[in-house]
Scaffold this motif. Structure first.
Motif, PDB file in Angstrom:
ATOM      1  N   ASN A 197       5.609  -9.581  -2.924  1.00 56.93           N
ATOM      2  CA  ASN A 197       5.706 -10.974  -2.845  1.00 56.93           C
ATOM      3  C   ASN A 197       7.092 -11.705  -3.754  1.00 56.93           C
ATOM      4  OD1 ASN A 197       5.536 -13.549  -1.245  1.00 56.93           O
ATOM      5  ND2 ASN A 197       4.375 -14.348  -2.889  1.00 56.93           N
ATOM      6  N   ALA A 198       6.556 -11.097  -5.077  1.00 53.77           N
ATOM      7  CA  ALA A 198       7.293 -11.713  -5.845  1.00 53.77           C
ATOM      8  C   ALA A 198       8.917 -11.027  -5.750  1.00 53.77           C
ATOM      9  CB  ALA A 198       6.753 -11.348  -7.414  1.00 53.77           C
TER      10      ALA A 198
ATOM     11  N   MET B 289      -2.660   7.071   2.133  1.00 54.58           N
ATOM     12  CA  MET B 289      -2.165   6.216   1.180  1.00 54.58           C
ATOM     13  C   MET B 289      -3.213   4.763   1.094  1.00 54.58           C
ATOM     14  SD  MET B 289       0.142   5.565  -1.079  1.00 54.58           S
ATOM     15  CE  MET B 289       1.795   6.376  -0.479  1.00 54.58           C
ATOM     16  N   LYS B 290      -4.043   4.816   2.262  1.00 55.62           N
ATOM     17  CA  LYS B 290      -4.966   3.622   2.154  1.00 55.62           C
ATOM     18  C   LYS B 290      -6.199   3.939   1.133  1.00 55.62           C
ATOM     19  CE  LYS B 290      -5.910  -0.154   4.929  1.00 55.62           C
ATOM     20  NZ  LYS B 290      -5.470  -0.837   6.067  1.00 55.62           N
TER      21      LYS B 290
ATOM     22  N   LYS C  86       3.426  -6.985 -16.760  1.00 50.65           N
ATOM     23  CA  LYS C  86       4.267  -7.799 -17.433  1.00 50.65           C
ATOM     24  C   LYS C  86       3.714  -9.041 -17.502  1.00 50.65           C
ATOM     25  CE  LYS C  86       8.903 -10.065 -15.935  1.00 50.65           C
ATOM     26  NZ  LYS C  86       9.660  -9.851 -17.188  1.00 50.65           N
TER      27      LYS C  86
ATOM     28  N   LYS D  84      11.873 -13.150  -7.811  1.00 51.67           N
ATOM     29  CA  LYS D  84      11.306 -13.586  -8.781  1.00 51.67           C
ATOM     30  C   LYS D  84      10.941 -12.567  -9.995  1.00 51.67           C
ATOM     31  CE  LYS D  84       8.698 -17.970  -7.241  1.00 51.67           C
ATOM     32  NZ  LYS D  84       7.498 -18.469  -6.951  1.00 51.67           N
ATOM     33  N   PHE D  85      10.986 -11.269  -9.428  1.00 52.80           N
ATOM     34  CA  PHE D  85      10.524 -10.386 -10.422  1.00 52.80           C
ATOM     35  C   PHE D  85      11.556  -9.145  -9.872  1.00 52.80           C
ATOM     36  CE2 PHE D  85       7.823  -6.482 -10.549  1.00 52.80           C
ATOM     37  CZ  PHE D  85       7.795  -6.407 -12.010  1.00 52.80           C
TER      38      PHE D  85
ATOM     39  N   GLN E 167      -5.246   3.646  -2.500  1.00 50.97           N
ATOM     40  CA  GLN E 167      -5.022   2.486  -2.889  1.00 50.97           C
ATOM     41  C   GLN E 167      -6.632   1.820  -3.105  1.00 50.97           C
ATOM     42  OE1 GLN E 167      -2.926  -0.527  -2.989  1.00 50.97           O
ATOM     43  NE2 GLN E 167      -1.487   1.279  -3.560  1.00 50.97           N
TER      44      GLN E 167
ATOM     45  N   ASP F 233      -0.673  -2.922 -11.887  1.00 54.59           N
ATOM     46  CA  ASP F 233       0.839  -2.537 -11.506  1.00 54.59           C
ATOM     47  C   ASP F 233       1.618  -3.213 -12.348  1.00 54.59           C
ATOM     48  OD1 ASP F 233       1.504  -5.075 -10.708  1.00 54.59           O
ATOM     49  OD2 ASP F 233       1.397  -4.640  -8.540  1.00 54.59           O
ATOM     50  N   GLU F 234       3.092  -2.898 -12.045  1.00 56.92           N
ATOM     51  CA  GLU F 234       4.044  -3.288 -13.184  1.00 56.92           C
ATOM     52  C   GLU F 234       4.251  -4.847 -13.283  1.00 56.92           C
ATOM     53  OE1 GLU F 234       6.797  -0.944 -10.298  1.00 56.92           O
ATOM     54  OE2 GLU F 234       8.254  -2.532 -10.750  1.00 56.92           O
ATOM     55  N   LEU F 235       3.959  -5.571 -12.269  1.00 62.18           N
ATOM     56  CA  LEU F 235       4.016  -7.254 -12.452  1.00 62.18           C
ATOM     57  C   LEU F 235       2.805  -7.757 -13.077  1.00 62.18           C
ATOM     58  CD1 LEU F 235       5.148  -9.941 -11.788  1.00 62.18           C
ATOM     59  CD2 LEU F 235       4.241 -10.053  -9.660  1.00 62.18           C
ATOM     60  N   GLU F 236       1.512  -7.132 -12.684  1.00 64.24           N
ATOM     61  CA  GLU F 236       0.450  -7.691 -13.391  1.00 64.24           C
ATOM     62  C   GLU F 236       0.731  -7.347 -14.908  1.00 64.24           C
ATOM     63  OE1 GLU F 236      -2.882  -6.570  -9.737  1.00 64.24           O
ATOM     64  OE2 GLU F 236      -2.052  -5.157 -10.987  1.00 64.24           O
TER      65      GLU F 236
ATOM     66  N   ARG G 184       1.396 -18.110 -11.782  1.00 67.47           N
ATOM     67  CA  ARG G 184       2.032 -18.993 -11.026  1.00 67.47           C
ATOM     68  C   ARG G 184       3.598 -19.035 -10.976  1.00 67.47           C
ATOM     69  NH1 ARG G 184      -1.056 -23.982  -9.458  1.00 67.47           N
ATOM     70  NH2 ARG G 184       0.740 -24.907  -9.163  1.00 67.47           N
ATOM     71  N   ARG G 185       4.034 -18.482 -11.836  1.00 65.39           N
ATOM     72  CA  ARG G 185       5.535 -18.449 -11.941  1.00 65.39           C
ATOM     73  C   ARG G 185       5.894 -17.112 -11.107  1.00 65.39           C
ATOM     74  NH1 ARG G 185       9.209 -16.690 -16.491  1.00 65.39           N
ATOM     75  NH2 ARG G 185       7.170 -15.770 -17.505  1.00 65.39           N
ATOM     76  N   TYR G 186       5.273 -16.180 -11.227  1.00 67.30           N
ATOM     77  CA  TYR G 186       5.831 -14.909 -10.222  1.00 67.30           C
ATOM     78  C   TYR G 186       5.091 -14.830  -8.848  1.00 67.30           C
ATOM     79  CZ  TYR G 186       7.739 -13.122 -14.548  1.00 67.30           C
ATOM     80  OH  TYR G 186       8.420 -12.909 -15.759  1.00 67.30           O
ATOM     81  N   CYS G 187       4.113 -15.774  -8.668  1.00 65.18           N
ATOM     82  CA  CYS G 187       3.455 -15.420  -7.432  1.00 65.18           C
ATOM     83  C   CYS G 187       3.811 -16.716  -6.516  1.00 65.18           C
ATOM     84  CB  CYS G 187       1.981 -15.114  -7.765  1.00 65.18           C
ATOM     85  SG  CYS G 187       2.063 -13.674  -8.547  1.00 65.18           S
TER      86      CYS G 187
ATOM     87  N   GLN H 190       1.059  -9.083  -4.152  1.00 62.36           N
ATOM     88  CA  GLN H 190       1.581 -10.118  -4.834  1.00 62.36           C
ATOM     89  C   GLN H 190       3.097  -9.752  -5.409  1.00 62.36           C
ATOM     90  OE1 GLN H 190      -1.636  -9.616  -5.241  1.00 62.36           O
ATOM     91  NE2 GLN H 190      -2.536 -11.569  -4.291  1.00 62.36           N
ATOM     92  N   THR H 191       2.883  -8.493  -5.917  1.00 63.73           N
ATOM     93  CA  THR H 191       4.134  -7.731  -6.557  1.00 63.73           C
ATOM     94  C   THR H 191       5.432  -7.832  -5.483  1.00 63.73           C
ATOM     95  OG1 THR H 191       2.788  -6.504  -8.237  1.00 63.73           O
ATOM     96  CG2 THR H 191       5.183  -5.835  -7.621  1.00 63.73           C
TER      97      THR H 191
ATOM     98  N   GLU I  74       0.743  -1.229   0.045  1.00 63.96           N
ATOM     99  CA  GLU I  74       0.038  -0.037  -0.116  1.00 63.96           C
ATOM    100  C   GLU I  74       0.767   1.282   0.019  1.00 63.96           C
ATOM    101  OE1 GLU I  74      -4.139  -1.391   1.961  1.00 63.96           O
ATOM    102  OE2 GLU I  74      -2.894  -0.185   2.934  1.00 63.96           O
TER     103      GLU I  74
END
Lengths: 65, 137
Positions: A31-32, B1-2, B79, A37-38, B5, B74-77, B134-137, A28-29, A21
């Motif tokens: 965590n990765a 911040m919350k 990607k 992993k990322f 979000q 976000d950046e991971l999502e 599954r690979r990233y999380c 999840q990001t 936050e």
């Protein structure tokens, strides 16, 4: 890229959700990133380092594979 | 911040609902063109053209909304999405051309239908999303 986010988070007693936050990404990001992993983008890496009051080099360490 | 979000999550949910509606309208207008041409206006070309144009416009709206949704990830999502779409595009191209060649050379006894390719694309995208998540999380 290696990092010590988990230790820094434990020091500050933050959960992954709290950090996510504060940085503006999903849990999840975080965590990765912690599991290496990322690799985060430069702005995200800076935000994480700034949140812990550290320089980016103190939080992240690049290692040749 | 919350609050930021939560606002971001709410905005994303709103765009996701909009995307669902665009997709529903796209499917409905596509069905209208196909079934209307046969049954409702007995093949009158200009009516078919009007509804086809409407379907294309709705399709552009759907793609535009999806693009907007990606900016809220976000950046991971993002990607994960991009990698999944890349794999899907590559596999669809390879499989699509292979399937077409099989039709041309009569290796298959039936005509190559676009529906098979759309099903293949959907399956590739879903499987890629699951594997990458599954690979990233």
């Amino acid at each position: 890229m290696k990092n010590n986010i988990r230790d820094l988070r434990a020091e500050k007693q933050l959960t992954q959700g709290d950090l996510a936050e504060a940085v503006g990404v999903s849990r999840q990001t975080i965590n990765a990133i912690e599991k290496e992993k990322f690799d985060p983008s430069l702005p995200t890496a800076f935000r994480i380092a700034r949140l812990f009051g550290r320089t980016i080099e103190e939080v992240f360490r690049y290692e040749e594979v | 911040m919350k609050t930021t979000q939560n606002e971001s999550r709410m905005r994303r949910m709103r765009v996701l609902r909009q995307l669902s509606l665009w997709t529903l309208f796209w499917v409905l207008t596509k069905a209208l063109v196909v079934f209307g041409h046969k049954s409702l206006w007995s093949g009158t070309p200009w009516i078919t053209a009007v509804f086809l144009a409407l379907n294309l416009l709705v399709g552009i709206g759907m793609v535009w909304t999806y693009k907007h949704l990606m900016t809220l990830m976000d950046e991971l999502e993002r990607k994960i999405q991009l990698e999944s779409m890349g794999i899907t595009l590559g596999l669809t191209l390879v499989a699509g051309i292979g399937y077409s060649v099989m039709d041309i050379t009569n290796l298959i006894p039936w005509d190559a239908e676009i529906g098979i390719l759309i099903f293949f694309t959907g399956a590739c995208y879903i499987i890629s999303m699951i594997v990458n998540t599954r690979r990233y999380c």
